[in-house]
Design a protein around this motif. Sequence first.
Motif, PDB file in Angstrom:
ATOM      1  N   ILE A 186       0.839  -1.199   0.000  1.00 33.03           N
ATOM      2  CA  ILE A 186       0.000   0.000   0.000  1.00 33.03           C
ATOM      3  C   ILE A 186       0.873   1.249   0.000  1.00 33.03           C
ATOM      4  O   ILE A 186       2.073   1.178   0.268  1.00 33.03           O
ATOM      5  N   THR A 187       0.253   2.390  -0.286  1.00 27.85           N
ATOM      6  CA  THR A 187       0.975   3.657  -0.309  1.00 27.85           C
ATOM      7  C   THR A 187       1.196   4.152   1.121  1.00 27.85           C
ATOM      8  O   THR A 187       0.586   3.649   2.069  1.00 27.85           O
TER       9      THR A 187
ATOM     10  N   GLU B 273       0.191   6.966   2.345  1.00 24.07           N
ATOM     11  CA  GLU B 273      -1.066   7.549   2.822  1.00 24.07           C
ATOM     12  C   GLU B 273      -2.017   6.462   3.313  1.00 24.07           C
ATOM     13  O   GLU B 273      -2.679   6.609   4.338  1.00 24.07           O
ATOM     14  N   GLN B 274      -2.091   5.355   2.574  1.00 22.08           N
ATOM     15  CA  GLN B 274      -2.946   4.244   2.985  1.00 22.08           C
ATOM     16  C   GLN B 274      -2.430   3.622   4.284  1.00 22.08           C
ATOM     17  O   GLN B 274      -3.214   3.215   5.133  1.00 22.08           O
TER      18      GLN B 274
ATOM     19  N   SER C  47     -10.440  -0.288  -2.835  1.00 25.69           N
ATOM     20  CA  SER C  47      -9.495   0.370  -1.934  1.00 25.69           C
ATOM     21  C   SER C  47      -9.830   0.032  -0.488  1.00 25.69           C
ATOM     22  O   SER C  47      -8.946  -0.249   0.317  1.00 25.69           O
ATOM     23  N   GLU C  48     -11.121   0.046  -0.144  1.00 25.44           N
ATOM     24  CA  GLU C  48     -11.553  -0.305   1.207  1.00 25.44           C
ATOM     25  C   GLU C  48     -11.173  -1.748   1.525  1.00 25.44           C
ATOM     26  O   GLU C  48     -10.634  -2.035   2.589  1.00 25.44           O
TER      27      GLU C  48
ATOM     28  N   LEU D 291      -7.421  -2.062   2.121  1.00 22.11           N
ATOM     29  CA  LEU D 291      -7.000  -1.543   3.425  1.00 22.11           C
ATOM     30  C   LEU D 291      -7.433  -2.460   4.569  1.00 22.11           C
ATOM     31  O   LEU D 291      -6.702  -2.627   5.549  1.00 22.11           O
TER      32      LEU D 291
ATOM     33  N   SER E 116     -11.263   5.453   3.265  1.00 21.26           N
ATOM     34  CA  SER E 116     -10.624   4.813   2.116  1.00 21.26           C
ATOM     35  C   SER E 116     -11.097   5.358   0.779  1.00 21.26           C
ATOM     36  O   SER E 116     -10.676   4.875  -0.260  1.00 21.26           O
TER      37      SER E 116
END
Length: 184
Positions: free
Chosen positions: A65-66, A68-69, A96-97, A100, A90
Amino acid sequence: MSEEKLYVIKSRSDDNFYFSGDRMMPRWSDNLISLFGSYEVAKEIAEDNNGQPVTFVEEPEKIVITKEQAEIVENAHDQKYPANYISGNSGLVASSEEKLLNAYVNGYTVAKEKKYLVYKTLGGKQEHEQFAQAYRSSVYPGTVSWILTNEVTNRSFSQFTEAEIEHYGLQDCEKEEVTDDGTK
């Protein structure tokens, strides 16, 4: 993930020995160790070989993940309802959710940001091609300076992320991606 369990036979006398076919092996090896789908079969063979059946658990792959994530996932650990926090932070993309939530449960690694060498090829009548290469100034921190050079060189102070390229207004320059081993 499958709900089926697999079992291996571990030596009772030494934690470093595992059952393989007809004998105990001194080291774990995916090619040599026997896996059993039935606890009863594993227990019977274990008793005959001074071993004990143990559940084989495969660790799930960590999600990339990034940065930010990763902050969202870390902040979720401090929340009373982590899934709600992740869902609310998210964005609108369902994948994306889910990503995460998987990172929260299975662990994650942060993706390395791509870095670039930034330069402009200079025209003119000179014999050899010349470049103006951008680098972070040590004399004036937070600014970009330029150096005139015959070849684009890779130094840590001359590597920029996409965000830095945008921040310093270098979008109209040429850029070359720097690889993990530091080469262009």
